[in-house]
Design a protein around this motif. Structure first.
Motif, PDB file in Angstrom:
ATOM      1  N   LYS B  91       0.810  -1.222   0.000  1.00  0.00           N
ATOM      2  CA  LYS B  91       0.000   0.000   0.000  1.00  0.00           C
ATOM      3  C   LYS B  91       0.839   1.265   0.000  1.00  0.00           C
ATOM      4  O   LYS B  91       0.436   2.278  -0.548  1.00  0.00           O
ATOM      5  CB  LYS B  91      -0.903   0.023   1.238  1.00  0.00           C
ATOM      6  CG  LYS B  91      -1.721  -1.230   1.463  1.00  0.00           C
ATOM      7  CD  LYS B  91      -2.883  -1.348   0.517  1.00  0.00           C
ATOM      8  CE  LYS B  91      -4.066  -0.539   0.968  1.00  0.00           C
ATOM      9  NZ  LYS B  91      -5.210  -0.787   0.036  1.00  0.00           N
ATOM     10  N   LYS B  92       1.949   1.237   0.715  1.00  0.00           N
ATOM     11  CA  LYS B  92       2.834   2.404   0.800  1.00  0.00           C
ATOM     12  C   LYS B  92       4.276   1.903   0.787  1.00  0.00           C
ATOM     13  O   LYS B  92       4.540   0.773   1.181  1.00  0.00           O
ATOM     14  CB  LYS B  92       2.593   3.163   2.118  1.00  0.00           C
ATOM     15  CG  LYS B  92       1.427   4.121   2.081  1.00  0.00           C
ATOM     16  CD  LYS B  92       1.311   4.865   3.403  1.00  0.00           C
ATOM     17  CE  LYS B  92       0.189   5.886   3.345  1.00  0.00           C
ATOM     18  NZ  LYS B  92       0.512   7.090   2.563  1.00  0.00           N
ATOM     19  N   PRO B  93       5.217   2.762   0.352  1.00  0.00           N
ATOM     20  CA  PRO B  93       6.622   2.334   0.360  1.00  0.00           C
ATOM     21  C   PRO B  93       7.107   2.039   1.782  1.00  0.00           C
ATOM     22  O   PRO B  93       6.717   2.717   2.734  1.00  0.00           O
ATOM     23  CB  PRO B  93       7.357   3.562  -0.208  1.00  0.00           C
ATOM     24  CG  PRO B  93       6.319   4.357  -0.935  1.00  0.00           C
ATOM     25  CD  PRO B  93       5.032   4.109  -0.212  1.00  0.00           C
ATOM     26  N   VAL B  94       7.945   1.020   1.913  1.00  0.00           N
ATOM     27  CA  VAL B  94       8.680   0.758   3.152  1.00  0.00           C
ATOM     28  C   VAL B  94      10.075   1.328   2.947  1.00  0.00           C
ATOM     29  O   VAL B  94      10.814   0.855   2.077  1.00  0.00           O
ATOM     30  CB  VAL B  94       8.734  -0.755   3.449  1.00  0.00           C
ATOM     31  CG1 VAL B  94       9.669  -1.034   4.617  1.00  0.00           C
ATOM     32  CG2 VAL B  94       7.330  -1.287   3.729  1.00  0.00           C
ATOM     33  N   SER B 101       5.225  -3.295  12.145  1.00  0.00           N
ATOM     34  CA  SER B 101       4.540  -4.191  13.078  1.00  0.00           C
ATOM     35  C   SER B 101       3.129  -4.418  12.537  1.00  0.00           C
ATOM     36  O   SER B 101       2.715  -3.761  11.591  1.00  0.00           O
ATOM     37  CB  SER B 101       4.507  -3.610  14.494  1.00  0.00           C
ATOM     38  OG  SER B 101       3.831  -2.371  14.479  1.00  0.00           O
ATOM     39  N   GLY B 102       2.419  -5.341  13.144  1.00  0.00           N
ATOM     40  CA  GLY B 102       1.080  -5.618  12.627  1.00  0.00           C
ATOM     41  C   GLY B 102       0.461  -6.824  13.281  1.00  0.00           C
ATOM     42  O   GLY B 102       0.733  -7.104  14.459  1.00  0.00           O
ATOM     43  N   ARG B 103      -0.357  -7.525  12.525  1.00  0.00           N
ATOM     44  CA  ARG B 103      -1.082  -8.652  13.083  1.00  0.00           C
ATOM     45  C   ARG B 103      -1.536  -9.611  11.991  1.00  0.00           C
ATOM     46  O   ARG B 103      -1.759  -9.194  10.846  1.00  0.00           O
ATOM     47  CB  ARG B 103      -2.301  -8.159  13.879  1.00  0.00           C
ATOM     48  CG  ARG B 103      -3.362  -7.462  13.040  1.00  0.00           C
ATOM     49  CD  ARG B 103      -4.172  -6.454  13.837  1.00  0.00           C
ATOM     50  NE  ARG B 103      -3.345  -5.375  14.337  1.00  0.00           N
ATOM     51  CZ  ARG B 103      -2.981  -4.283  13.618  1.00  0.00           C
ATOM     52  NH1 ARG B 103      -3.387  -4.141  12.375  1.00  0.00           N
ATOM     53  NH2 ARG B 103      -2.213  -3.357  14.124  1.00  0.00           N
ATOM     54  N   ILE B 127       0.270  -5.060   7.984  1.00  0.00           N
ATOM     55  CA  ILE B 127       1.567  -4.542   8.440  1.00  0.00           C
ATOM     56  C   ILE B 127       1.524  -3.016   8.358  1.00  0.00           C
ATOM     57  O   ILE B 127       1.143  -2.462   7.322  1.00  0.00           O
ATOM     58  CB  ILE B 127       2.719  -5.050   7.554  1.00  0.00           C
ATOM     59  CG1 ILE B 127       2.698  -6.578   7.425  1.00  0.00           C
ATOM     60  CG2 ILE B 127       4.063  -4.559   8.091  1.00  0.00           C
ATOM     61  CD1 ILE B 127       3.157  -7.306   8.627  1.00  0.00           C
ATOM     62  N   GLU B 128       1.938  -2.379   9.448  1.00  0.00           N
ATOM     63  CA  GLU B 128       1.955  -0.916   9.498  1.00  0.00           C
ATOM     64  C   GLU B 128       3.371  -0.416   9.763  1.00  0.00           C
ATOM     65  O   GLU B 128       4.198  -1.146  10.293  1.00  0.00           O
ATOM     66  CB  GLU B 128       1.039  -0.431  10.638  1.00  0.00           C
ATOM     67  CG  GLU B 128      -0.431  -0.700  10.355  1.00  0.00           C
ATOM     68  CD  GLU B 128      -1.257  -0.829  11.626  1.00  0.00           C
ATOM     69  OE1 GLU B 128      -0.723  -0.595  12.730  1.00  0.00           O
ATOM     70  OE2 GLU B 128      -2.446  -1.197  11.507  1.00  0.00           O
ATOM     71  N   CYS B 136       1.277  -2.814   4.088  1.00  0.00           N
ATOM     72  CA  CYS B 136       1.138  -4.109   3.427  1.00  0.00           C
ATOM     73  C   CYS B 136      -0.086  -4.811   3.993  1.00  0.00           C
ATOM     74  O   CYS B 136      -0.278  -4.851   5.214  1.00  0.00           O
ATOM     75  CB  CYS B 136       2.407  -4.926   3.687  1.00  0.00           C
ATOM     76  SG  CYS B 136       2.494  -6.498   2.829  1.00  0.00           S
ATOM     77  N   LEU B 137      -0.896  -5.327   3.099  1.00  0.00           N
ATOM     78  CA  LEU B 137      -2.150  -5.987   3.478  1.00  0.00           C
ATOM     79  C   LEU B 137      -2.276  -7.222   2.607  1.00  0.00           C
ATOM     80  O   LEU B 137      -2.089  -7.139   1.383  1.00  0.00           O
ATOM     81  CB  LEU B 137      -3.309  -5.034   3.185  1.00  0.00           C
ATOM     82  CG  LEU B 137      -4.716  -5.574   3.312  1.00  0.00           C
ATOM     83  CD1 LEU B 137      -5.029  -5.863   4.769  1.00  0.00           C
ATOM     84  CD2 LEU B 137      -5.718  -4.568   2.742  1.00  0.00           C
ATOM     85  N   GLY B 138      -2.559  -8.365   3.212  1.00  0.00           N
ATOM     86  CA  GLY B 138      -2.667  -9.570   2.394  1.00  0.00           C
ATOM     87  C   GLY B 138      -3.494 -10.647   3.060  1.00  0.00           C
ATOM     88  O   GLY B 138      -3.851 -10.531   4.239  1.00  0.00           O
TER      89      GLY B 138
END
Lengths: 154, 154
Positions: B91-94, B101-103, B127-128, B136-138
Protein backbone atom coordinates in the motif's frame (compact mmCIF):
# COMPACT_ATOMS: atom_id res chain seq x y z
CA UNK A 1 19.89 1.77 -25.31
CA UNK A 2 16.24 2.77 -25.24
CA UNK A 3 14.33 1.19 -22.38
CA UNK A 4 11.06 -0.59 -22.89
CA UNK A 5 8.08 1.70 -22.24
CA UNK A 6 4.40 1.12 -21.58
CA UNK A 7 3.71 0.97 -25.32
CA UNK A 8 5.97 -2.08 -25.68
CA UNK A 9 3.79 -4.23 -23.43
CA UNK A 10 1.08 -5.39 -25.79
CA UNK A 11 -1.32 -8.13 -24.66
CA UNK A 12 -0.02 -11.66 -25.34
CA UNK A 13 3.62 -10.56 -25.58
CA UNK A 14 5.77 -13.11 -23.73
CA UNK A 15 9.09 -12.67 -21.92
CA UNK A 16 11.14 -15.78 -21.07
CA UNK A 17 12.22 -16.29 -17.45
CA UNK A 18 15.30 -18.21 -16.22
CA UNK A 19 16.82 -20.72 -16.23
CA UNK A 20 17.70 -20.50 -12.53
CA UNK A 21 19.36 -23.42 -10.74
CA UNK A 22 18.35 -23.69 -7.06
CA UNK A 23 20.95 -24.93 -4.59
CA UNK A 24 20.52 -26.32 -1.07
CA UNK A 25 22.77 -23.51 0.19
CA UNK A 26 20.48 -20.83 -1.28
CA UNK A 27 17.37 -22.50 0.17
CA UNK A 28 18.89 -22.65 3.66
CA UNK A 29 20.32 -19.09 3.47
CA UNK A 30 16.97 -17.54 2.53
CA UNK A 31 15.07 -19.64 5.07
CA UNK A 32 17.51 -18.82 7.87
CA UNK A 33 16.76 -15.13 7.41
CA UNK A 34 13.10 -15.09 6.41
CA UNK A 35 11.34 -18.45 6.90
CA UNK A 36 13.13 -20.70 9.40
CA UNK A 37 10.64 -23.56 9.32
CA UNK A 38 12.31 -27.00 9.55
CA UNK A 39 11.39 -28.18 6.01
CA UNK A 40 13.25 -25.19 4.55
CA UNK A 41 16.37 -25.66 6.72
CA UNK A 42 17.04 -29.39 6.84
CA UNK A 43 16.95 -32.22 4.27
CA UNK A 44 15.64 -34.78 6.74
CA UNK A 45 12.90 -32.48 8.06
CA UNK A 46 11.95 -31.73 4.46
CA UNK A 47 11.63 -35.43 3.63
CA UNK A 48 9.49 -35.97 6.72
CA UNK A 49 7.15 -33.13 5.64
CA UNK A 50 4.51 -33.20 2.92
CA UNK A 51 7.00 -31.30 0.71
CA UNK A 52 9.15 -34.44 0.28
CA UNK A 53 12.63 -32.90 0.55
CA UNK A 54 14.62 -29.77 1.36
CA UNK A 55 12.19 -27.28 -0.16
CA UNK A 56 12.46 -23.57 -0.88
CA UNK A 57 10.14 -21.27 1.05
CA UNK A 58 7.36 -20.11 -1.25
CA UNK A 59 8.61 -16.58 -0.59
CA UNK A 60 12.06 -17.64 -1.75
CA UNK A 61 10.58 -19.07 -4.96
CA UNK A 62 8.73 -15.77 -5.38
CA UNK A 63 11.93 -13.77 -4.80
CA UNK A 64 13.81 -15.91 -7.36
CA UNK A 65 10.98 -15.30 -9.80
CA UNK A 66 11.35 -11.55 -9.18
CA UNK A 67 15.05 -11.80 -10.07
CA UNK A 68 14.21 -13.74 -13.23
CA UNK A 69 11.81 -10.94 -14.22
CA UNK A 70 14.50 -8.32 -13.58
CA UNK A 71 17.03 -10.18 -15.72
CA UNK A 72 14.55 -10.86 -18.52
CA UNK A 73 12.91 -7.47 -19.02
CA UNK A 74 12.33 -5.36 -15.92
CA UNK A 75 15.82 -3.83 -15.64
CA UNK A 76 15.45 -2.85 -19.29
CA UNK A 77 12.05 -1.24 -18.66
CA UNK A 78 11.14 2.21 -17.39
CA UNK A 79 9.33 0.49 -14.50
CA UNK A 80 7.96 2.34 -11.48
CA UNK A 81 7.24 -0.48 -9.06
CA UNK A 82 4.31 -2.78 -8.48
CA UNK A 83 1.24 -2.23 -6.29
CA UNK A 84 1.15 -5.85 -5.14
CA UNK A 85 0.35 -9.43 -6.07
CA UNK A 86 -3.08 -10.38 -7.39
CA UNK A 87 -2.39 -14.01 -6.48
CA UNK A 88 0.47 -16.46 -6.39
CA UNK A 89 0.01 -20.23 -6.21
CA UNK A 90 2.89 -22.43 -5.10
CA UNK A 91 1.71 -25.49 -7.02
CA UNK A 92 4.54 -27.93 -6.27
CA UNK A 93 7.57 -27.90 -3.98
CA UNK A 94 10.78 -26.35 -5.33
CA UNK A 95 13.51 -28.73 -4.14
CA UNK A 96 17.28 -28.38 -3.88
CA UNK A 97 18.77 -29.16 -7.30
CA UNK A 98 15.75 -28.01 -9.30
CA UNK A 99 16.16 -25.67 -12.26
CA UNK A 100 13.40 -23.11 -12.77
CA UNK A 101 12.32 -21.41 -15.95
CA UNK A 102 9.13 -19.93 -17.32
CA UNK A 103 7.55 -16.87 -18.80
CA UNK A 104 5.72 -13.60 -18.10
CA UNK A 105 2.79 -12.97 -20.43
CA UNK A 106 1.12 -9.56 -20.80
CA UNK A 107 -2.59 -9.92 -20.03
CA UNK A 108 -3.66 -6.30 -20.37
CA UNK A 109 -2.35 -2.74 -20.20
CA UNK A 110 -3.95 0.66 -19.65
CA UNK A 111 -2.82 4.20 -18.79
CA UNK A 112 -3.42 5.10 -15.11
CA UNK A 113 -5.95 7.84 -14.43
CA UNK A 114 -4.35 8.64 -11.08
CA UNK A 115 -0.79 8.99 -12.40
CA UNK A 116 -0.50 10.81 -15.74
CA UNK A 117 2.34 9.48 -17.87
CA UNK A 118 2.30 6.04 -16.25
CA UNK A 119 0.53 2.91 -17.44
CA UNK A 120 -0.28 -0.28 -15.59
CA UNK A 121 0.67 -3.58 -17.20
CA UNK A 122 -0.87 -6.77 -15.87
CA UNK A 123 1.11 -9.99 -16.27
CA UNK A 124 0.54 -13.70 -15.82
CA UNK A 125 3.69 -15.48 -14.63
CA UNK A 126 4.39 -19.21 -14.97
CA UNK A 127 7.41 -21.00 -13.46
CA UNK A 128 8.22 -24.64 -14.18
CA UNK A 129 10.86 -27.06 -12.95
CA UNK A 130 13.24 -29.12 -15.12
CA UNK A 131 10.54 -31.73 -15.63
CA UNK A 132 8.14 -29.17 -17.07
CA UNK A 133 5.95 -29.29 -13.97
CA UNK A 134 4.30 -25.99 -13.06
CA UNK A 135 5.64 -25.01 -9.62
CA UNK A 136 4.50 -21.40 -9.37
CA UNK A 137 1.72 -19.47 -11.07
CA UNK A 138 0.76 -15.88 -10.39
CA UNK A 139 -0.55 -12.60 -11.67
CA UNK A 140 0.44 -9.08 -10.81
CA UNK A 141 0.68 -5.62 -12.30
CA UNK A 142 3.63 -3.30 -12.79
CA UNK A 143 3.65 0.46 -13.35
CA UNK A 144 5.55 1.50 -16.49
CA UNK A 145 6.20 4.98 -17.88
CA UNK A 146 4.71 5.95 -21.22
CA UNK A 147 7.19 7.20 -23.81
CA UNK A 148 8.06 10.88 -23.38
CA UNK A 149 5.42 13.02 -25.00
CA UNK A 150 2.91 10.19 -25.08
CA UNK A 151 0.76 11.61 -22.28
CA UNK A 152 -1.21 13.82 -24.60
CA UNK A 153 -2.49 10.95 -26.72
CA UNK A 154 -2.77 8.24 -24.05
CA UNK B 1 5.99 -27.42 24.87
CA UNK B 2 2.87 -28.39 22.95
CA UNK B 3 2.70 -26.78 19.53
CA UNK B 4 -0.36 -24.97 18.32
CA UNK B 5 -2.62 -27.23 16.25
CA UNK B 6 -5.45 -26.60 13.81
CA UNK B 7 -7.95 -26.42 16.67
CA UNK B 8 -6.13 -23.41 18.16
CA UNK B 9 -6.85 -21.22 15.13
CA UNK B 10 -10.37 -20.02 15.79
CA UNK B 11 -11.82 -17.26 13.61
CA UNK B 12 -11.00 -13.74 14.88
CA UNK B 13 -8.00 -14.88 16.92
CA UNK B 14 -5.17 -12.38 16.43
CA UNK B 15 -1.41 -12.86 16.56
CA UNK B 16 0.85 -9.77 16.87
CA UNK B 17 3.64 -9.29 14.30
CA UNK B 18 6.91 -7.44 14.81
CA UNK B 19 8.28 -4.93 15.58
CA UNK B 20 10.92 -5.19 12.84
CA UNK B 21 13.29 -2.29 12.16
CA UNK B 22 14.28 -2.02 8.49
CA UNK B 23 17.80 -0.82 7.68
CA UNK B 24 19.22 0.55 4.44
CA UNK B 25 21.75 -2.29 4.47
CA UNK B 26 19.01 -4.93 4.56
CA UNK B 27 17.09 -3.23 1.75
CA UNK B 28 20.17 -3.12 -0.49
CA UNK B 29 21.26 -6.68 0.38
CA UNK B 30 17.87 -8.17 -0.52
CA UNK B 31 17.56 -6.07 -3.66
CA UNK B 32 21.06 -6.94 -4.84
CA UNK B 33 20.13 -10.61 -4.83
CA UNK B 34 16.46 -10.58 -5.82
CA UNK B 35 15.24 -7.22 -7.13
CA UNK B 36 18.10 -4.99 -8.36
CA UNK B 37 15.94 -2.09 -9.56
CA UNK B 38 17.56 1.31 -8.89
CA UNK B 39 14.99 2.53 -6.31
CA UNK B 40 15.80 -0.49 -4.11
CA UNK B 41 19.59 -0.07 -4.38
CA UNK B 42 20.29 3.64 -4.13
CA UNK B 43 18.94 6.47 -1.97
CA UNK B 44 19.10 9.05 -4.75
CA UNK B 45 17.38 6.79 -7.30
CA UNK B 46 14.73 6.07 -4.68
CA UNK B 47 14.10 9.78 -4.10
CA UNK B 48 13.81 10.32 -7.85
CA UNK B 49 11.21 7.52 -8.12
CA UNK B 50 7.56 7.64 -7.12
CA UNK B 51 8.55 5.72 -3.95
CA UNK B 52 10.23 8.82 -2.50
CA UNK B 53 13.34 7.26 -0.95
CA UNK B 54 15.43 4.08 -0.65
CA UNK B 55 12.52 1.64 -0.57
CA UNK B 56 12.35 -2.08 0.16
CA UNK B 57 11.29 -4.35 -2.69
CA UNK B 58 7.70 -5.47 -2.13
CA UNK B 59 9.07 -9.03 -2.08
CA UNK B 60 11.45 -8.00 0.69
CA UNK B 61 8.58 -6.55 2.71
CA UNK B 62 6.73 -9.82 2.11
CA UNK B 63 9.74 -11.87 3.24
CA UNK B 64 10.10 -9.74 6.41
CA UNK B 65 6.40 -10.29 7.07
CA UNK B 66 6.99 -14.06 6.70
CA UNK B 67 9.72 -13.86 9.34
CA UNK B 68 7.43 -11.89 11.66
CA UNK B 69 4.81 -14.66 11.28
CA UNK B 70 7.43 -17.31 12.09
CA UNK B 71 8.54 -15.49 15.21
CA UNK B 72 5.01 -14.76 16.37
CA UNK B 73 3.30 -18.13 15.97
CA UNK B 74 4.33 -20.24 13.00
CA UNK B 75 7.46 -21.81 14.51
CA UNK B 76 5.28 -22.79 17.48
CA UNK B 77 2.65 -24.34 15.20
CA UNK B 78 2.47 -27.80 13.62
CA UNK B 79 2.40 -26.05 10.22
CA UNK B 80 2.73 -27.91 6.91
CA UNK B 81 3.37 -25.07 4.46
CA UNK B 82 1.17 -22.73 2.50
CA UNK B 83 -0.37 -23.25 -0.95
CA UNK B 84 0.19 -19.63 -1.97
CA UNK B 85 -0.93 -16.03 -1.57
CA UNK B 86 -4.54 -15.03 -2.17
CA UNK B 87 -3.43 -11.42 -2.58
CA UNK B 88 -0.89 -9.00 -1.20
CA UNK B 89 -1.13 -5.23 -1.58
CA UNK B 90 1.95 -3.08 -1.06
CA UNK B 91 0.00 0.00 0.00
CA UNK B 92 2.83 2.40 0.80
CA UNK B 93 6.62 2.33 0.36
CA UNK B 94 8.68 0.76 3.15
CA UNK B 95 11.66 3.08 3.52
CA UNK B 96 15.04 2.68 5.21
CA UNK B 97 14.61 3.45 8.92
CA UNK B 98 10.97 2.34 9.10
CA UNK B 99 9.79 0.01 11.86
CA UNK B 100 7.12 -2.51 10.88
CA UNK B 101 4.54 -4.19 13.08
CA UNK B 102 1.08 -5.62 12.63
CA UNK B 103 -1.08 -8.65 13.08
CA UNK B 104 -2.35 -11.89 11.56
CA UNK B 105 -6.07 -12.48 12.08
CA UNK B 106 -7.74 -15.87 11.53
CA UNK B 107 -10.54 -15.46 8.98
CA UNK B 108 -11.70 -19.07 8.73
CA UNK B 109 -10.53 -22.64 9.23
CA UNK B 110 -11.67 -26.01 7.91
CA UNK B 111 -10.30 -29.57 7.72
CA UNK B 112 -8.97 -30.48 4.24
CA UNK B 113 -10.83 -33.18 2.36
CA UNK B 114 -7.78 -34.02 0.27
CA UNK B 115 -5.38 -34.40 3.23
CA UNK B 116 -6.85 -36.23 6.24
CA UNK B 117 -5.46 -34.94 9.52
CA UNK B 118 -4.64 -31.49 8.13
CA UNK B 119 -6.71 -28.34 8.27
CA UNK B 120 -6.42 -25.15 6.28
CA UNK B 121 -6.39 -21.85 8.17
CA UNK B 122 -6.99 -18.65 6.26
CA UNK B 123 -5.45 -15.43 7.62
CA UNK B 124 -5.65 -11.73 6.96
CA UNK B 125 -2.31 -10.00 7.53
CA UNK B 126 -1.82 -6.28 8.20
CA UNK B 127 1.57 -4.54 8.44
CA UNK B 128 1.95 -0.92 9.50
CA UNK B 129 4.88 1.47 9.78
CA UNK B 130 5.87 3.49 12.86
CA UNK B 131 3.31 6.17 11.94
CA UNK B 132 0.49 3.63 11.94
CA UNK B 133 0.16 3.77 8.16
CA UNK B 134 -0.84 0.49 6.52
CA UNK B 135 2.05 -0.52 4.25
CA UNK B 136 1.14 -4.11 3.43
CA UNK B 137 -2.15 -5.99 3.48
CA UNK B 138 -2.67 -9.57 2.39
CA UNK B 139 -4.50 -12.83 2.82
CA UNK B 140 -3.25 -16.37 2.57
CA UNK B 141 -3.86 -19.82 3.96
CA UNK B 142 -1.59 -22.17 5.88
CA UNK B 143 -1.93 -25.94 6.35
CA UNK B 144 -1.88 -26.99 10.01
CA UNK B 145 -2.09 -30.48 11.52
CA UNK B 146 -5.08 -31.43 13.63
CA UNK B 147 -4.28 -32.71 17.12
CA UNK B 148 -3.36 -36.42 17.16
CA UNK B 149 -6.52 -38.51 17.20
CA UNK B 150 -8.64 -35.62 15.99
CA UNK B 151 -9.08 -37.02 12.47
CA UNK B 152 -12.01 -39.21 13.44
CA UNK B 153 -14.13 -36.32 14.64
CA UNK B 154 -13.00 -33.60 12.20
Amino acid sequence: MTKLAYEDFKPEREFPLGPKHVTAEEIVAFASEFDPQPMHLDEEAGRASILGGLAASGWHTSAMFMRMMCDSYLLNTDAQGAPGIDFMDWKKPVLAGDTLSGRSIVLEARPMRSRPGIGIVKFRHEIENQRGELVCLGENATMVRLRAGAEATA
